[in-house]
Design an enzyme around this catalytic site. Structure first.
Site, PDB file in Angstrom:
ATOM      1  N   ARG A  25      39.402  35.073 -57.447  1.00  0.00           N
ATOM      2  CA  ARG A  25      38.984  36.485 -57.618  1.00  0.00           C
ATOM      3  C   ARG A  25      39.650  37.341 -56.723  1.00  0.00           C
ATOM      4  O   ARG A  25      39.174  37.251 -55.254  1.00  0.00           O
ATOM      5  CB  ARG A  25      37.213  36.670 -57.680  1.00  0.00           C
ATOM      6  CG  ARG A  25      36.868  38.091 -58.069  1.00  0.00           C
ATOM      7  CD  ARG A  25      35.293  38.042 -58.096  1.00  0.00           C
ATOM      8  NE  ARG A  25      34.901  39.377 -58.409  1.00  0.00           N
ATOM      9  CZ  ARG A  25      34.802  40.178 -57.626  1.00  0.00           C
ATOM     10  NH1 ARG A  25      34.957  40.330 -56.399  1.00  0.00           N
ATOM     11  NH2 ARG A  25      34.205  41.753 -57.905  1.00  0.00           N
ATOM     12  N   LYS A  52      37.716  39.557 -47.647  1.00  0.00           N
ATOM     13  CA  LYS A  52      36.242  39.733 -47.297  1.00  0.00           C
ATOM     14  C   LYS A  52      36.214  39.829 -45.597  1.00  0.00           C
ATOM     15  O   LYS A  52      37.264  39.301 -45.050  1.00  0.00           O
ATOM     16  CB  LYS A  52      35.351  38.546 -47.811  1.00  0.00           C
ATOM     17  CG  LYS A  52      35.202  38.819 -49.272  1.00  0.00           C
ATOM     18  CD  LYS A  52      34.072  37.906 -49.933  1.00  0.00           C
ATOM     19  CE  LYS A  52      33.831  38.538 -51.257  1.00  0.00           C
ATOM     20  NZ  LYS A  52      33.155  37.565 -52.008  1.00  0.00           N
TER      21      LYS A  52
HETATM   22  N1  HH2 Z   1      32.350  39.034 -54.673  1.00  0.00           N
HETATM   23  C1  HH2 Z   1      32.196  40.126 -54.892  1.00  0.00           C
HETATM   24  C2  HH2 Z   1      31.472  40.669 -56.203  1.00  0.00           C
HETATM   25  N2  HH2 Z   1      31.588  39.863 -57.341  1.00  0.00           N
HETATM   26  N3  HH2 Z   1      31.622  37.648 -58.016  1.00  0.00           N
HETATM   27  C3  HH2 Z   1      31.759  36.481 -57.730  1.00  0.00           C
HETATM   28  N4  HH2 Z   1      31.856  35.408 -58.851  1.00  0.00           N
HETATM   29  N5  HH2 Z   1      32.411  35.812 -56.570  1.00  0.00           N
HETATM   30  C4  HH2 Z   1      32.614  36.639 -55.603  1.00  0.00           C
HETATM   31  O1  HH2 Z   1      32.962  36.195 -54.436  1.00  0.00           O
HETATM   32  C5  HH2 Z   1      32.402  37.996 -55.716  1.00  0.00           C
HETATM   33  C6  HH2 Z   1      31.720  38.593 -56.982  1.00  0.00           C
HETATM   34  C7  HH2 Z   1      32.284  41.259 -53.844  1.00  0.00           C
HETATM   35  O2  HH2 Z   1      33.445  41.568 -53.716  1.00  0.00           O
HETATM   36  P1  HH2 Z   1      33.928  43.080 -54.211  1.00  0.00           P
HETATM   37  O3  HH2 Z   1      33.701  43.024 -55.628  1.00  0.00           O
HETATM   38  O4  HH2 Z   1      35.351  43.210 -53.721  1.00  0.00           O
HETATM   39  O5  HH2 Z   1      33.194  44.188 -53.598  1.00  0.00           O
HETATM   40  P2  HH2 Z   1      31.787  44.731 -53.808  1.00  0.00           P
HETATM   41  O6  HH2 Z   1      30.710  43.876 -54.252  1.00  0.00           O
HETATM   42  O7  HH2 Z   1      31.594  45.740 -52.671  1.00  0.00           O
HETATM   43  O8  HH2 Z   1      32.023  45.789 -55.013  1.00  0.00           O
END
Ligand code: HH2
Length: 258
Positions: A239, A203
């Site tokens: 995660r 992040k």
């Molecule tokens: N962060 C993201 C998405 N889903 N779910 C939980 N429970 N906690 C988190 O911190 C979280 C999440 C964002 O990260 P990422 O999936 O890598 O990216 P994007 O939302 O751009 O797909």
């Protein structure tokens, strides 16, 4: 928890797993590398992201879940009841809802009717605008109060408390200082009595700590440092994008603290 974003626009792996075979292969690799579960998502929630239609989200995640069924334990990253319902039919074990049951009034019922696990995450505002002006008087106290209320709502809807984990929502309507304070004061969330999941992986907060004030991602090394810091403060679900590296680092940290 490994991350497979079946999206064109996720902040760190957007576009890499849009092809279902590529998405399923990534999930299998993460499982082989030591992930307990793989989180499949069809909608980016990065700052500024727009919404995705139900049809499009289903079109992205269903083929991946079909390929993983019975093989790799899966979680579905969605706030839509219909996406969760399809994913649970295909064997997903956990519903990861970044809106903590505020996005779709039907979602709580879908989770309650299954024996799925549920992750409730804190977010201030909504993805399109959440990073414009995050503001708190006491970030840890306010996030804990929110999660306590959402936990109560989930339990009232018939979801077993033992099946719910809580997440401070790193980067979801928070400044760098807010994110750091949430990890530093994780005990305030742990006091709610549920396992705490953290999503720090890659992040922007991590890039910003290291001096790039406009960073939109962070490195794997920084992600691991943050995960170990969260582990030492009681987080138990991580995660992450880089599963093998996290498994090795966290197994080592665990061996030291055992
Ligand atoms: N962060 C993201 C998405 N889903 N779910 C939980 N429970 N906690 C988190 O911190 C979280 C999440 C964002 O990260 P990422 O999936 O890598 O990216 P994007 O939302 O751009 O797909």
């Amino acid at each position: 928890m490994g991350i497979v974003n079946v999206t064109p626009d996720s902040f760190s792996d957007g576009g890499r797993h849009l092809d279902p075979d590529a998405g399923a292969a990534a999930a299998r690799r993460m499982f082989a590398d030591g992930a307990t579960i793989v989180d499949v998502g069809g909608e980016s929630t990065r700052p500024g992201a727009g919404a995705v239609s139900l049809d499009e989200e289903l079109r992205r995640v269903v083929p991946v879940l079909e390929r993983l069924a019975g093989e790799v334990p899966a979680s579905i990253d969605t706030s839509k009841a219909e996406v969760a319902r399809r994913a649970l039919e295909l064997g997903a074990e956990l519903v990861n809802d970044v809106t903590a049951l505020r996005g779709d009034p039907e979602l709580a019922g879908v989770v309650a009717a299954s024996d799925a696990y549920l992750c409730l995450m804190h977010m201030q505002g909504e993805p399109r605008t959440m990073q414009l002006e995050p503001s708190y008087d006491d970030v840890a106290g306010e996030v804990a109060a929110f999660l306590e209320e959402r936990l109560e709502i989930a339990v009232t809807a018939g979801i077993a408390e033992e099946r719910i984990c809580l997440d401070p929502g790193i980067g979801f309507g928070k400044t760098v200082a807010h994110n750091l304070e949430l990890v530093r004061r994780l005990d305030v969330l742990l006091a709610l009595g549920r396992p705490v999941l953290v999503g720090l992986s890659r992040k922007s907060v991590l890039g910003r700590i290291l001096g790039d004030t406009h960073a939109s991602t962070g490195s794997t090394a920084a992600s691991i440092g943050a995960a170990v810091a969260a582990f030492e403060r009681g987080a138990s679900i991580f995660r992450v994008h880089d599963v093998r590296e996290h498994v090795e680092a966290l197994a080592t940290a665990k061996a030291v603290s055992a």
